[in-house]
Design an enzyme around this catalytic site. Structure first.
Site, PDB file in Angstrom:
ATOM      1  N   ARG A   1       0.885  -1.259   0.004  1.00  0.00           N
ATOM      2  CA  ARG A   1       0.115   0.024   0.052  1.00  0.00           C
ATOM      3  C   ARG A   1       0.963   1.198  -0.109  1.00  0.00           C
ATOM      4  O   ARG A   1       1.936   1.293   0.386  1.00  0.00           O
ATOM      5  CB  ARG A   1      -0.909   0.183   1.276  1.00  0.00           C
TER       6      ARG A   1
ATOM      7  N   LYS B   1      -1.401  -1.707   7.373  1.00  0.00           N
ATOM      8  CA  LYS B   1      -3.017  -1.819   7.903  1.00  0.00           C
ATOM      9  C   LYS B   1      -3.228  -2.557   9.046  1.00  0.00           C
ATOM     10  O   LYS B   1      -3.152  -3.760   9.082  1.00  0.00           O
ATOM     11  CB  LYS B   1      -3.882  -2.063   6.482  1.00  0.00           C
TER      12      LYS B   1
ATOM     13  N   HIS C   1      -2.346   2.578  -6.302  1.00  0.00           N
ATOM     14  CA  HIS C   1      -3.242   1.273  -6.157  1.00  0.00           C
ATOM     15  C   HIS C   1      -3.181   0.416  -7.500  1.00  0.00           C
ATOM     16  O   HIS C   1      -3.511  -0.506  -7.357  1.00  0.00           O
ATOM     17  CB  HIS C   1      -4.723   1.659  -5.669  1.00  0.00           C
TER      18      HIS C   1
ATOM     19  N   ARG D   1      -0.852  -2.014  -7.313  1.00  0.00           N
ATOM     20  CA  ARG D   1      -1.156  -2.974  -6.167  1.00  0.00           C
ATOM     21  C   ARG D   1      -1.958  -3.934  -7.119  1.00  0.00           C
ATOM     22  O   ARG D   1      -1.699  -5.214  -6.954  1.00  0.00           O
ATOM     23  CB  ARG D   1      -1.665  -2.387  -5.478  1.00  0.00           C
TER      24      ARG D   1
ATOM     25  N   HIS E   1      -3.563  -9.013   3.340  1.00  0.00           N
ATOM     26  CA  HIS E   1      -5.369  -8.921   3.183  1.00  0.00           C
ATOM     27  C   HIS E   1      -5.654  -8.817   4.501  1.00  0.00           C
ATOM     28  O   HIS E   1      -5.445  -9.460   5.371  1.00  0.00           O
ATOM     29  CB  HIS E   1      -5.668 -10.184   2.277  1.00  0.00           C
TER      30      HIS E   1
ATOM     31  N   TYR F   1      -1.153 -16.877   7.988  1.00  0.00           N
ATOM     32  CA  TYR F   1       0.373 -16.382   8.338  1.00  0.00           C
ATOM     33  C   TYR F   1       1.332 -17.505   9.061  1.00  0.00           C
ATOM     34  O   TYR F   1       2.516 -17.350   8.687  1.00  0.00           O
ATOM     35  CB  TYR F   1       0.115 -15.242   9.342  1.00  0.00           C
TER      36      TYR F   1
END
Length: 357
Positions: free
Chosen positions: A180, A205, A275, A278, A301, A310
């Protein structure tokens, strides 16, 4: 130090609001808004989320004040549904309605606020618990760059100029990692590991950290920028932010968008900015056979949890997938479509926040 560009932007917005003396700011509901945002801060919510919660709740208070409502117990379910209808019918200065996603984002803090009010016994029960939020849209990307367009974009910076290698490195990192814009401007020199070709994205994020692969071509341009150009841009010897502006300072989010947008227009791409790269990273890897789960990990995500993804994907495996599928160094299914829609949703949220600020 990494969050400085975000904090600076929030301070500017807060200062611009601070000079206003609207009567609705004296409404008693503002006291409860302040208590809720302070409580949110204690729970570890990011500064940006705190800002948005206060922002959207202040909008509700302004609407309530115009209707003579000043106490939490006066806000019934019927009142909240009337406010939701108001947002649905609202028209911006250009005559356009608020996007469904924006309406949803404005209402979510309201639901959290009433849950808190109920728990703290400021109201008898949570009247927002039965509020039906607008369904989150599943819009696919408006701009999907081809590999040829990306390559044309990469050729735009003049690497013979003082900032050319920096700009090329910025474009390459965005495309290689799919990170991002906020994550890019917060990168420090120590976050880049050229030997292992990885990037540490810290406090992304939701304050989630992750390691992602950095392609060989992106590593090449980052290394050239570090060796040949960054020192010439530095003003302070203790500045460790990776990408510096012409004035030796970290990039603001808007400045970064403007830089990427300028090169895209030069390349004949009339829509999109950070973006779009991305999107391109995810789309091109998916088209070359990457599993959607690996792309989700790489992009950080929002739907992922540590038990789902993860803990199951090692950086070495992710790097292998990146090397095998990213077009810079060498079929869509339902999951892929959902992923691309989520990326597009992020882009729409950024655009709406900038237009509302």
């Amino acid at each position: 130090m990494r969050a400085r560009p975000v904090k600076r932007r929030l301070r500017k917005r807060a200062m611009s609001r601070g000079v206003q003396t609207h009567a609705w700011m004296e409404n008693a509901l503002m006291h409860y808004v302040g208590l809720y945002v302070d409580w949110s801060a204690m729970t570890g919510i990011t500064e940006a989320t705190q800002f948005n919660r206060r922002r959207w709740l202040e909008r509700l208070v302004q609407w309530c004040d115009a209707r003579g409502l000043s106490q939490p117990e006066e806000l019934t379910r019927a009142v909240l549904e009337a406010y939701q209808r108001h947002l649905y019918l609202y028209r911006k200065d250009d005559g356009q309605p608020l996007a469904i996603r924006t309406q949803r984002e404005m209402l979510k803090p309201l639901v959290g606020w009433f849950k808190w009010l109920s728990r703290e016994r400021y109201v008898a029960y949570n009247v927002a618990s039965e509020l039906v939020l607008p369904k989150k849209p599943m819009a696919l990307p408006k701009v999907v760059l081809s590999v040829g367009q990306v390559e044309r974009l990469m050729a735009q910076p003049d690497v013979s100029e003082i900032t050319g290698m920096r700009d090329r490195a910025i474009l390459e990192v965005l495309y290689s990692t799919g990170m991002r814009r906020m994550e890019l401007v917060q990168l420090s020199v120590s976050d880049i590991e050229l030997e292992t070709r990885t990037v540490a994205i810290r406090c992304g994020k939701g304050r989630r950290d992750r390691f992602v692969p950095l392609g060989e071509r992106a590593c090449h341009w980052v290394e050239r920028y570090l060796l040949e150009e960054r020192a010439n841009l530095m003003v302070r010897p203790d500045e460790w932010t990776l990408f510096l502006t012409d004035y030796g300072t970290p990039f603001e989010l808007g400045h970064m968008s403007a830089l990427v947008r300028r090169y895209m227009r030069r390349a004949g791409i009339n829509e999109g900015s950070c973006h779009a790269l991305r999107h391109a990273c995810a789309t091109h890897m998916l088209e070359n056979g990457a599993d959607v789960r690996f792309i989700q990990v790489m992009l950080g995500h929002a739907e992922l949890t540590s038990t789902q993804i993860y803990t199951r994907v090692a950086i070495s495996k992710l790097r292998q997938v990146h090397t095998a599928t990213h077009p810079a160094q060498m079929k869509h299914d339902q999951g892929a479509a959902s992923l691309l829609a989520a990326i597009e949703s992020e882009a729409e949220a950024e655009a709406e926040q900038e237009s509302e600020s």
